[in-house]
Enzyme design. Sequence first.
Site, PDB file in Angstrom:
ATOM      1  N   SER A 274       1.548  -1.198   4.682  1.00 55.37           N
ATOM      2  CA  SER A 274       2.362  -2.322   3.418  1.00 55.37           C
ATOM      3  C   SER A 274       1.773  -3.925   3.673  1.00 55.37           C
ATOM      4  O   SER A 274       1.231  -3.074   4.310  1.00 55.37           O
ATOM      5  CB  SER A 274       3.756  -1.896   3.806  1.00 55.37           C
ATOM      6  OG  SER A 274       4.482  -0.855   3.361  1.00 55.37           O
TER       7      SER A 274
HETATM    8  N1  SAH Z   1       4.745   1.734   7.681  1.00 47.66           N
HETATM    9  C1  SAH Z   1       4.048   2.391   6.875  1.00 47.66           C
HETATM   10  C2  SAH Z   1       3.377   2.590   5.180  1.00 47.66           C
HETATM   11  C3  SAH Z   1       3.215   3.733   5.068  1.00 47.66           C
HETATM   12  S1  SAH Z   1       3.780   4.246   3.393  1.00 47.66           S
HETATM   13  C4  SAH Z   1       2.140   1.815   7.366  1.00 47.66           C
HETATM   14  O1  SAH Z   1       2.532   0.886   8.158  1.00 47.66           O
HETATM   15  O2  SAH Z   1       1.311   1.741   7.016  1.00 47.66           O
HETATM   16  C5  SAH Z   1       4.757   4.904   3.100  1.00 47.66           C
HETATM   17  C6  SAH Z   1       4.105   6.796   3.710  1.00 47.66           C
HETATM   18  O3  SAH Z   1       5.394   7.657   3.189  1.00 47.66           O
HETATM   19  C7  SAH Z   1       3.145   7.261   3.317  1.00 47.66           C
HETATM   20  O4  SAH Z   1       2.205   7.319   3.678  1.00 47.66           O
HETATM   21  C8  SAH Z   1       3.840   8.870   2.320  1.00 47.66           C
HETATM   22  O5  SAH Z   1       3.315   9.418   3.003  1.00 47.66           O
HETATM   23  C9  SAH Z   1       5.527   8.350   3.595  1.00 47.66           C
HETATM   24  N2  SAH Z   1       6.440   9.499   2.591  1.00 47.66           N
HETATM   25  C10 SAH Z   1       6.760   9.129   1.263  1.00 47.66           C
HETATM   26  N3  SAH Z   1       7.584  10.453   1.336  1.00 47.66           N
HETATM   27  C11 SAH Z   1       7.804  10.887   2.346  1.00 47.66           C
HETATM   28  C12 SAH Z   1       8.968  11.699   3.229  1.00 47.66           C
HETATM   29  N4  SAH Z   1       9.635  12.527   2.693  1.00 47.66           N
HETATM   30  N5  SAH Z   1       8.760  12.198   4.324  1.00 47.66           N
HETATM   31  C13 SAH Z   1       8.005  11.380   5.599  1.00 47.66           C
HETATM   32  N6  SAH Z   1       7.258  10.227   4.628  1.00 47.66           N
HETATM   33  C14 SAH Z   1       7.233  10.441   3.364  1.00 47.66           C
END
Ligand code: SAH
Length: 205
Positions: free
Chosen positions: A55
């Site tokens: 993000s």
């Molecule tokens: N907090 C992260 C944001 C990553 S983007 C950071 O600081 O980098 C969001 C993430 O959510 C992705 O890696 C994606 O694979 C994950 N995601 C999407 N659906 C999900 C689910 N149902 N359970 C767990 N993770 C999920």
Amino acid sequence: MRKKLIIELREKGIHDEKILSAFDAVPRHYFLDNVFAEQAYSNIAFQIGSGQTISHPYTVAFQTQLLEVKKGDKILEIGTGSGFQTSILCELGVKVYSIERHKELHLKAKRVIQHLKYNPRLSFGDGFKGLPAFAPFDKVIITCGAPHIPQALVDQLKIGGIMIIPIGEGEEQQMKRIVKISDTEIEKEDYGVFKFVPMLENKVK
Ligand code: SAH
């Protein structure tokens, strides 16, 4: 570069000094592939592998500010991704439980976080289910775009607890803060439009 980012976050309305100090302490470039290291402190999102993105720093700071983090809070994060948001929460003295549906990202985040000596509990699985064995949580933060508010996550939130969740199935989501008033009631507030990768159900891989 980190100092410049902090000035930018302050200008955009992040006023919680503890959060700004956490951004000073956590080296964001560790969470990106080497080719991006120079841009790690620009306020932009990046690919982190498996088609996912880390993000924007402002989004991480904004969601963290809405969470009203207190030292010692027990917080559930959905979407570990790179592990950057997880590390910011750890730096704030929180006990973090974080779930990621991509095995590869889960393992990659684990390596970086261990290297930085933080100690969250990282799980590989479907965030829609939460972690009932470790509930209840003081707060829940969802870092992917959710189609709706997952009931299991509301159930695992303490009464008086806060959930920050971007809701929307298209390209854009509405950031919402939810407060659990009682076992059957929640209060919702809107905090503007953001862009996240989708929160996908039953798609663990
Ligand atoms: N907090 C992260 C944001 C990553 S983007 C950071 O600081 O980098 C969001 C993430 O959510 C992705 O890696 C994606 O694979 C994950 N995601 C999407 N659906 C999900 C689910 N149902 N359970 C767990 N993770 C999920």
